[in-house]
Scaffold this active site. Structure first.
Site, PDB file in Angstrom:
ATOM      1  N   GLY A   9       5.911 -18.650 -28.147  1.00 36.97           N
ATOM      2  CA  GLY A   9       6.113 -19.577 -27.021  1.00 36.97           C
ATOM      3  C   GLY A   9       6.148 -21.016 -27.508  1.00 36.97           C
ATOM      4  N   SER A  11       8.780 -22.941 -27.624  1.00 35.06           N
ATOM      5  CA  SER A  11       9.934 -23.693 -27.116  1.00 35.06           C
ATOM      6  C   SER A  11       9.568 -24.846 -26.193  1.00 35.06           C
ATOM      7  CB  SER A  11      10.894 -22.741 -26.384  1.00 35.06           C
ATOM      8  OG  SER A  11      10.185 -21.917 -25.479  1.00 35.06           O
ATOM      9  N   ASN A  90       0.440 -18.190 -28.492  1.00 36.08           N
ATOM     10  CA  ASN A  90       0.441 -19.168 -27.396  1.00 36.08           C
ATOM     11  C   ASN A  90       1.263 -18.726 -26.196  1.00 36.08           C
ATOM     12  OD1 ASN A  90       0.513 -22.107 -26.240  1.00 36.08           O
ATOM     13  ND2 ASN A  90       2.677 -21.574 -26.583  1.00 36.08           N
ATOM     14  N   SER A 142      -7.643 -19.642 -21.871  1.00 36.25           N
ATOM     15  CA  SER A 142      -7.679 -20.552 -20.719  1.00 36.25           C
ATOM     16  C   SER A 142      -9.076 -20.652 -20.146  1.00 36.25           C
ATOM     17  CB  SER A 142      -6.737 -20.027 -19.630  1.00 36.25           C
ATOM     18  OG  SER A 142      -6.863 -20.804 -18.456  1.00 36.25           O
ATOM     19  N   TYR A 155      -4.343 -13.295 -14.469  1.00 38.09           N
ATOM     20  CA  TYR A 155      -4.370 -14.274 -15.571  1.00 38.09           C
ATOM     21  C   TYR A 155      -5.781 -14.371 -16.175  1.00 38.09           C
ATOM     22  CZ  TYR A 155      -3.269 -18.835 -17.768  1.00 38.09           C
ATOM     23  OH  TYR A 155      -3.073 -19.874 -18.648  1.00 38.09           O
TER      24      TYR A 155
HETATM   25  P1  NAP Z   1       4.962 -23.250 -20.471  1.00 37.16           P
HETATM   26  O1  NAP Z   1       5.273 -24.701 -20.561  1.00 37.16           O
HETATM   27  O2  NAP Z   1       5.316 -22.492 -19.241  1.00 37.16           O
HETATM   28  O3  NAP Z   1       5.574 -22.530 -21.762  1.00 37.16           O
HETATM   29  C1  NAP Z   1       5.415 -21.150 -21.921  1.00 37.16           C
HETATM   30  C2  NAP Z   1       5.959 -20.747 -23.274  1.00 37.16           C
HETATM   31  O4  NAP Z   1       5.723 -19.333 -23.447  1.00 37.16           O
HETATM   32  C3  NAP Z   1       7.449 -20.957 -23.386  1.00 37.16           C
HETATM   33  O5  NAP Z   1       7.728 -21.353 -24.708  1.00 37.16           O
HETATM   34  C4  NAP Z   1       8.019 -19.573 -23.105  1.00 37.16           C
HETATM   35  O6  NAP Z   1       9.298 -19.318 -23.699  1.00 37.16           O
HETATM   36  C5  NAP Z   1       6.969 -18.709 -23.773  1.00 37.16           C
HETATM   37  N1  NAP Z   1       6.972 -17.329 -23.295  1.00 37.16           N
HETATM   38  C6  NAP Z   1       6.740 -16.873 -22.039  1.00 37.16           C
HETATM   39  N2  NAP Z   1       6.837 -15.540 -22.002  1.00 37.16           N
HETATM   40  C7  NAP Z   1       7.122 -15.132 -23.275  1.00 37.16           C
HETATM   41  C8  NAP Z   1       7.342 -13.883 -23.891  1.00 37.16           C
HETATM   42  N3  NAP Z   1       7.278 -12.740 -23.178  1.00 37.16           N
HETATM   43  N4  NAP Z   1       7.632 -13.840 -25.210  1.00 37.16           N
HETATM   44  C9  NAP Z   1       7.707 -14.966 -25.940  1.00 37.16           C
HETATM   45  N5  NAP Z   1       7.508 -16.197 -25.414  1.00 37.16           N
HETATM   46  C10 NAP Z   1       7.215 -16.274 -24.094  1.00 37.16           C
HETATM   47  O7  NAP Z   1       3.388 -22.997 -20.648  1.00 37.16           O
HETATM   48  P2  NAP Z   1       2.238 -23.883 -21.328  1.00 37.16           P
HETATM   49  O8  NAP Z   1       1.543 -24.579 -20.258  1.00 37.16           O
HETATM   50  O9  NAP Z   1       2.748 -24.622 -22.497  1.00 37.16           O
HETATM   51  O10 NAP Z   1       1.267 -22.690 -21.789  1.00 37.16           O
HETATM   52  C11 NAP Z   1       1.131 -22.287 -23.139  1.00 37.16           C
HETATM   53  C12 NAP Z   1      -0.116 -21.419 -23.235  1.00 37.16           C
HETATM   54  O11 NAP Z   1      -1.252 -22.171 -22.803  1.00 37.16           O
HETATM   55  C13 NAP Z   1      -0.080 -20.169 -22.346  1.00 37.16           C
HETATM   56  O12 NAP Z   1      -0.671 -19.089 -23.011  1.00 37.16           O
HETATM   57  C14 NAP Z   1      -0.901 -20.575 -21.152  1.00 37.16           C
HETATM   58  O13 NAP Z   1      -1.466 -19.451 -20.517  1.00 37.16           O
HETATM   59  C15 NAP Z   1      -1.946 -21.447 -21.809  1.00 37.16           C
HETATM   60  N6  NAP Z   1      -2.604 -22.394 -20.905  1.00 37.16           N
HETATM   61  C16 NAP Z   1      -1.911 -23.372 -20.294  1.00 37.16           C
HETATM   62  C17 NAP Z   1      -2.591 -24.255 -19.447  1.00 37.16           C
HETATM   63  C18 NAP Z   1      -1.900 -25.381 -18.734  1.00 37.16           C
HETATM   64  O14 NAP Z   1      -2.568 -26.060 -17.927  1.00 37.16           O
HETATM   65  N7  NAP Z   1      -0.650 -25.676 -18.981  1.00 37.16           N
HETATM   66  C19 NAP Z   1      -3.959 -24.104 -19.232  1.00 37.16           C
HETATM   67  C20 NAP Z   1      -4.624 -23.078 -19.878  1.00 37.16           C
HETATM   68  C21 NAP Z   1      -3.941 -22.231 -20.731  1.00 37.16           C
HETATM   69  P3  NAP Z   1      10.696 -19.677 -22.943  1.00 37.16           P
HETATM   70  O15 NAP Z   1      10.847 -21.170 -23.076  1.00 37.16           O
HETATM   71  O16 NAP Z   1      11.724 -18.916 -23.661  1.00 37.16           O
HETATM   72  O17 NAP Z   1      10.512 -19.265 -21.508  1.00 37.16           O
END
Ligand code: NAP
Length: 244
Positions: A9, A11, A90, A142, A155
């Site tokens: 993830g 990207s 991630n 998380s 989640y």
């Molecule tokens: P995001 O901006 O929605 O990005 C999600 C990333 O995961 C994208 O690169 C997406 O790829 C990739 N992805 C989703 N499904 C996938 C799959 N089946 N195989 C491979 N790649 C996949 O999310 P983010 O906020 O950066 O979150 C990153 C991590 O942090 C996650 O694990 C999330 O649960 C965790 N997190 C986030 C927060 C927050 O507040 N943002 C808080 C706690 C934890 P594509 O671009 O191809 O869709």
């Protein structure tokens, strides 16, 4: 020998910031993504702008056959000239709903990506790390997996499962110089949280703001470095002081 780091993830959002942080540490970055090729390419451009090399690796972490095919084959090639030192699990999604209304898809897709994704990718890579007697595995979990948040039973369960896996695996591989830790972000400004209004949550967060992806990447970077050598099996919160 070229040193590699794989970020699932990579990207967008937190994953992109982690790719750039590890690139700044000199790693050749494998940028994994599932569907968003434009954003993955943008991450790669930003890596290259730092004067570091990288490549894109497309696979869905939840699909074992696809992971085996793409990542498994890559691992079999050029074994002699490279070492994969860092894995950041991630990739993740959110599909919130109250449990009583939750569909099978909302439950399964969130679990599959977090839990099966961790298993599918880590099982392949940890073998290499054990042979080389060095490795850094960092799982992005998380606050929701520590505290439990209403509307997120899927989640919360998925992230709690990965926290358990982090602790168990760290005890399997510690003797061979491989550390396994988790980072638990709170509310971070990415696509995943763009539907949440920062103003509504400010009062709950001691630091009175959402975090930036870089603030998570800074902690991941330290865990990925040699400086964290005696830290394993830990969950480090990056949440502006939210009680967890
Ligand atoms: P995001 O901006 O929605 O990005 C999600 C990333 O995961 C994208 O690169 C997406 O790829 C990739 N992805 C989703 N499904 C996938 C799959 N089946 N195989 C491979 N790649 C996949 O999310 P983010 O906020 O950066 O979150 C990153 C991590 O942090 C996650 O694990 C999330 O649960 C965790 N997190 C986030 C927060 C927050 O507040 N943002 C808080 C706690 C934890 P594509 O671009 O191809 O869709």
């Amino acid at each position: 020998m070229t040193k590699y780091a794989l970020v699932t993830g990579g990207s967008r959002g937190i994953g992109r910031a982690i790719c750039l942080e590890l690139a700044a540490m000199g790693y050749h970055i494998l940028v994994n993504y599932q569907s968003n090729a434009d954003e993955a390419n943008k991450t790669l451009e930003l890596i290259k702008a730092k004067g570091v090399s990288g490549e894109i690796m497309k696979f869905d972490v939840s699909k074992q056959a696809e992971v085996d095919d793409v990542l498994g084959k890559w691992l079999e090639t050029s074994k002699e000239s490279r070492v994969l030192e860092v894995l950041v699990n991630n990739a993740g999604i959110r599909k919130d709903n109250l449990l009583m209304w939750m569909s099978n898809n909302e439950w399964n897709s969130v679990m599959d990506i977090a839990v099966d994704g961790f298993f599918n990718v880590t099982r392949l890579i940890v073998k290499d790390m054990l042979v080389k007697k060095y490795g850094r595995i960092i799982n992005v979990v998380s606050l929701s997996g520590l505290k439990g948040l209403p509307g997120q039973t899927n989640y919360s369960a998925s992230k709690a499962a990965v926290i358990g896996a982090t602790k168990a695996l760290s005890q399997e591989v510690g003797r061979r110089g491989v550390t396994v830790n988790a980072v638990a972000p709170g509310f971070i400004k990415t696509d995943m949280t763009h539907d949440l209004n920062e103003k509504d949550f400010k009062a709950l967060i001691p630091m009175a703001r959402f975090g930036e992806p870089q603030e998570v990447a800074d902690v991941v970077g330290w865990l990925a470095s040699a400086k964290s050598s005696y830290v394993t099996g830990q969950v480090i919160s990056v949440n502006g002081g939210l009680y967890s």
